[in-house]
Design an enzyme around this catalytic site. Structure first.
Site, short mmCIF file in Angstrom:
data_model
loop_
_atom_site.label_atom_id
_atom_site.label_comp_id
_atom_site.label_asym_id
_atom_site.label_seq_id
_atom_site.Cartn_x
_atom_site.Cartn_y
_atom_site.Cartn_z
N THR A 1 0.87 -1.19 0.00
CA THR A 1 0.00 0.00 0.00
C THR A 1 0.90 1.23 0.00
O THR A 1 1.96 1.23 0.63
CB THR A 1 -0.91 0.07 1.24
N ARG B 1 -13.02 -8.44 -0.96
CA ARG B 1 -12.52 -7.88 0.31
C ARG B 1 -12.06 -6.43 0.09
O ARG B 1 -11.35 -6.12 -0.84
CB ARG B 1 -11.35 -8.72 0.81
N VAL B 2 -12.49 -5.54 0.97
CA VAL B 2 -12.06 -4.14 0.92
C VAL B 2 -11.27 -3.84 2.18
O VAL B 2 -11.69 -4.18 3.29
CB VAL B 2 -13.28 -3.19 0.83
N GLY B 3 -10.11 -3.22 2.00
CA GLY B 3 -9.28 -2.88 3.15
C GLY B 3 -9.47 -1.44 3.59
O GLY B 3 -10.41 -0.75 3.17
N ASP B 4 -8.56 -1.00 4.43
CA ASP B 4 -8.68 0.34 5.02
C ASP B 4 -8.39 1.47 4.04
O ASP B 4 -8.79 2.61 4.28
CB ASP B 4 -7.74 0.46 6.22
N THR C 1 -0.62 1.95 6.31
CA THR C 1 -0.38 0.74 5.54
C THR C 1 -0.37 -0.41 6.55
O THR C 1 -0.29 -0.20 7.75
CB THR C 1 0.97 0.78 4.79
N GLY C 2 -0.44 -1.62 6.03
CA GLY C 2 -0.47 -2.76 6.94
C GLY C 2 -1.83 -3.43 6.91
O GLY C 2 -2.58 -3.33 5.94
N GLY D 1 -5.30 -3.95 6.95
CA GLY D 1 -6.41 -3.03 6.85
C GLY D 1 -7.53 -3.33 7.81
O GLY D 1 -8.20 -2.41 8.31
N1 GLY Z 1 -3.68 -1.65 4.14
C1 GLY Z 1 -4.08 -2.19 2.93
C2 GLY Z 1 -5.04 -3.27 3.02
O1 GLY Z 1 -5.26 -3.81 4.10
O2 GLY Z 1 -5.63 -3.60 2.03
#
Ligand code: GLY
Length: 311
Positions: free
Chosen positions: A166, A194-197, A217-218, A220
């Protein structure tokens, strides 16, 4: 004037700083810097060359937030669009919405004239296949198990870790305005949809021109559960320094048990140019340039151990 980001933003920061030096906006600088990262095929966590979901399809998330107005735009689960950060900006500027997902986002991209592209490069496909064969520090036994994609996607990517995976870019322009942007291909081998942060305002991205900006980052899922970017900015609003605000937000994250491999990283920028970076992994850096920089500089991230989560 200042532009900072996660270490993989290095390829884009000179472009962003050139815009700031010409008197351009933080918004333009953030978008330009992230577009360069999205086009970097060697970065397997963002845009072109990003690692795909468990079915081998690259799905991208991105968001952008303008501190002056707290306008925000985001897209999630987008396929075939090399620059989701620009699409997120169009959502912010052209629609009465903040977040578009999947087909709707792709329809909007077509209406806006975005070209489509195959984003899965040969190298990323090979890493993906190695992961399915269990050769990439993933638990996957074989592609034959695709019928049980939920099992395959049960463990998030372990291979990249660190502060990459990210891209974050935060910028401060000559008018004192700030902007934050995030773009990602998300966890490799993730469950489809799947949707991340990175697409979730408040989780992976938050920017308030009065107090500052933060991006993550990391893992999510952890930043979503902790509303981490917003938590950092609320700390700034309470008068904390960037260092204090980040430490407090990470201390709050430590109250959230997470069964999976968890790392978290944030970068923070204030409208008066103070900045900091954090990581739950030791010896990580973030990068940046100010108006006097001839090249990209790097600074150590503050290490914060998450005792509730094995990292
Ligand atoms: N931080 C990016 C994700 O979890 O997709």
């Amino acid at each position: 004037m200042l532009i900072i980001g996660s270490s993989n933003a290095r390829v884009g920061l000179p472009l962003g700083m050139a815009i700031l030096r010409r008197g351009g906006t933080a918004l333009d600088a953030v978008e330009a810097a992230i577009r360069a990262v999205e086009s970097n095929p060697d970065d397997h966590t963002v845009g072109l060359g990003g690692l795909p979901n468990v079915l081998g399809v690259v799905e991208l998330d991105a968001s952008i937030m303008d501190g002056a107005t707290r306008s925000a735009g985001a897209v999630a689960g987008v396929k075939g669009i090399e620059h989701p950060i620009s699409l997120a900006r169009r959502v912010m500027q052209d629609l009465p919405h903040v977040l578009l997902v999947g087909e709707g986002a792709e329809r909007f991209a077509a209406e806006c004239g975005f070209e489509t592209a195959e984003l899965l490069t040969a190298e990323a496909r090979e890493i993906y296949l190695r992961g399915l064969r269990g050769e990439e520090n993933t638990p996957y036994a074989g592609a034959a198990a695709r019928a049980m994609v939920h099992r395959l996607a049960m463990q998030p990517e372990r291979a990249s870790g660190k502060d990459a995976g990210t891209v974050n870019v935060l910028a401060l322009d000559s008018r004192g305005e700030i902007c934050a942007g995030v773009s990602t291909s998300g966890f490799a081998w993730k469950y489809p949809g799947r949707v991340g942060d990175s697409a979730v305002i408040g989780a992976g991205n938050y920017c308030d021109g009065r107090y500052g900006a933060a991006a993550c980052t990391g893992r999510g899922e952890l930043a979503i559960r902790g509303a981490t970017a917003r938590t950092v900015v609320l700390g700034l609003a309470q008068g904390l320094s960037p260092e204090e605000a980040g430490r407090d937000a990470f201390a709050d994250l430590d109250l959230i048990p997470d069964a999976y491999f968890s790392n978290m990283n944030s970068v923070v920028l204030t409208p008066d140019g103070r900045h900091a970076g954090f990581s739950t992994v030791e010896n990580q850096i973030y990068v940046g340039m100010d108006e006097t920089s001839s090249e990209v500089q790097s600074w150590p991230r503050i290490f914060v151990r998450l005792s509730a989560n094995a990292t």
